[in-house]
Write a protein that holds these residues in place. Structure first.
Motif, PDB file in Angstrom:
ATOM      1  N   ILE A 143       0.815  -1.204   0.000  1.00 39.89           N
ATOM      2  CA  ILE A 143       0.000   0.000   0.000  1.00 39.89           C
ATOM      3  C   ILE A 143       0.860   1.269   0.000  1.00 39.89           C
ATOM      4  N   HIS A 144       2.124   1.163   0.390  1.00 40.07           N
ATOM      5  CA  HIS A 144       3.004   2.329   0.456  1.00 40.07           C
ATOM      6  C   HIS A 144       3.695   2.620  -0.873  1.00 40.07           C
ATOM      7  N   LEU A 153      -3.662   5.842   1.117  1.00 40.42           N
ATOM      8  CA  LEU A 153      -3.220   6.095   2.490  1.00 40.42           C
ATOM      9  C   LEU A 153      -3.521   7.519   2.940  1.00 40.42           C
ATOM     10  N   ALA A 154      -3.309   8.481   2.048  1.00 42.80           N
ATOM     11  CA  ALA A 154      -3.358   9.892   2.432  1.00 42.80           C
ATOM     12  C   ALA A 154      -4.716  10.320   2.963  1.00 42.80           C
ATOM     13  N   TYR A 155      -5.786   9.711   2.463  1.00 39.83           N
ATOM     14  CA  TYR A 155      -7.126  10.164   2.826  1.00 39.83           C
ATOM     15  C   TYR A 155      -7.797   9.286   3.874  1.00 39.83           C
ATOM     16  N   LEU A 156      -7.035   8.400   4.491  1.00 41.10           N
ATOM     17  CA  LEU A 156      -7.564   7.660   5.619  1.00 41.10           C
ATOM     18  C   LEU A 156      -7.675   8.569   6.832  1.00 41.10           C
ATOM     19  N   LEU A 164      -2.064   1.773  10.557  1.00 38.63           N
ATOM     20  CA  LEU A 164      -1.649   0.984   9.397  1.00 38.63           C
ATOM     21  C   LEU A 164      -0.156   1.142   9.147  1.00 38.63           C
ATOM     22  N   LEU A 165       0.347   2.373   9.230  1.00 31.29           N
ATOM     23  CA  LEU A 165       1.774   2.601   8.996  1.00 31.29           C
ATOM     24  C   LEU A 165       2.636   1.878  10.020  1.00 31.29           C
TER      25      LEU A 165
END
Length: 260
Positions: A143-144, A153-156, A164-165
């Motif tokens: 996902i990265h 990822l940015a809009y979670l 998640l990270l």
């Protein structure tokens, strides 16, 4: 009293089906006990239990024998598999938009969705040019990795993103894959502010990608729309033009999403 469900088209929905969907959406956010399902789906416990029992019978829901919580079952993954393989057709009303984007850019257009710690390509319109970059329908990557992953990822929600990270292993796919967590966080903040994500050679050396988010009716990011092509052909000026086209196309698709 449980609220009536109104259809945006004006047609009367099947009430039991609408309620079952609400239950599945609640479980899509993680395992839930009966009381939690009842609260999130705005149903009485009796109604929620009856729906959960039916969904269990069809394999859409599983119940943990130790704590009684419910979670999505194997039949849901079968549906997801059909979407990823292309057998279910494209899940958005966007075929013409994607074709127009591909024709205007003359590059490959893809749609990726998140699947756990990965992102999966669920739609791809290859570039008509002889030399082209394609992701591959059903192909997955971390996902990265790349512009599509950064959009997802940015809009979670920030708490969800951090959780998640913290569980990600930032493994490189190429020499330019972002593997530093702090640098990735910085880039994700830029993506959320700018509205588009860019990548060069993060998944495949020499490939450039630009992506924008597609949101569902509740405002949650559900997909990343991307244009992909060879670095030698996508100049900085063309990349700027592509970013605007991708963002505008993603916004049109988002505008047709039904409320959830």
């Amino acid at each position: 009293m449980e609220p009536e469900v109104e259809s945006p088209s004006g047609a009367a929905p099947v009430r039991s089906v609408a309620r079952a969907v609400d239950v599945l959406l609640a479980l899509g956010r993680g395992p839930r006990r009966l009381a939690e399902v009842s609260e999130e789906a705005v149903l009485s416990k009796t109604t929620a239990y009856r729906i959960l029992s039916t969904l269990r019978h069809k394999g859409m829901v599983l119940q943990d024998e130790t704590d009684g919580s419910y979670r999505l079952g194997p039949a849901c993954f079968h549906v997801m598999s059909c979407v990823v393989s292309g057998h279910a057709g494209f899940p958005f009303d966007a075929g013409r938009d994607l074709e127009s984007l591909r024709d205007r850019t003359q590059e490959t257009v893809t749609v990726h969705v998140r699947a756990g710690l990965s992102r999966i390509c669920i739609q791809e319109l290859p570039s008509p040019q002889t030399i082209r970059y394609t992701a591959g329908l059903g192909a997955s990557a971390g996902i990265h990795v790349g512009s599509a992953g950064k959009v997802l990822l940015a809009y979670l929600d920030r708490a969800e993103r951090e959780a998640l990270l913290s569980s990600l292993e930032l493994r490189p796919m190429t020499a330019t894959t972002v593997t530093d967590a702090d640098e990735l966080r910085r880039q994700l903040d830029e993506v959320a502010e700018r509205g588009t994500a860019f990548s060069t050679g993060e998944r495949v050396a020499g490939a450039v990608g630009v992506s924008a988010p597609v949101f569902d009716g509740s405002g949650a990011v559900i997909a990343a729309l991307s244009v992909l092509g060879p670095e030698a052909r996508i100049t900085p000026d063309r990349l700027t033009d592509f970013a605007q086209l991708v963002r505008e196309t993603a916004e049109r698709i988002t505008g047709r999403m039904p409320p959830i």
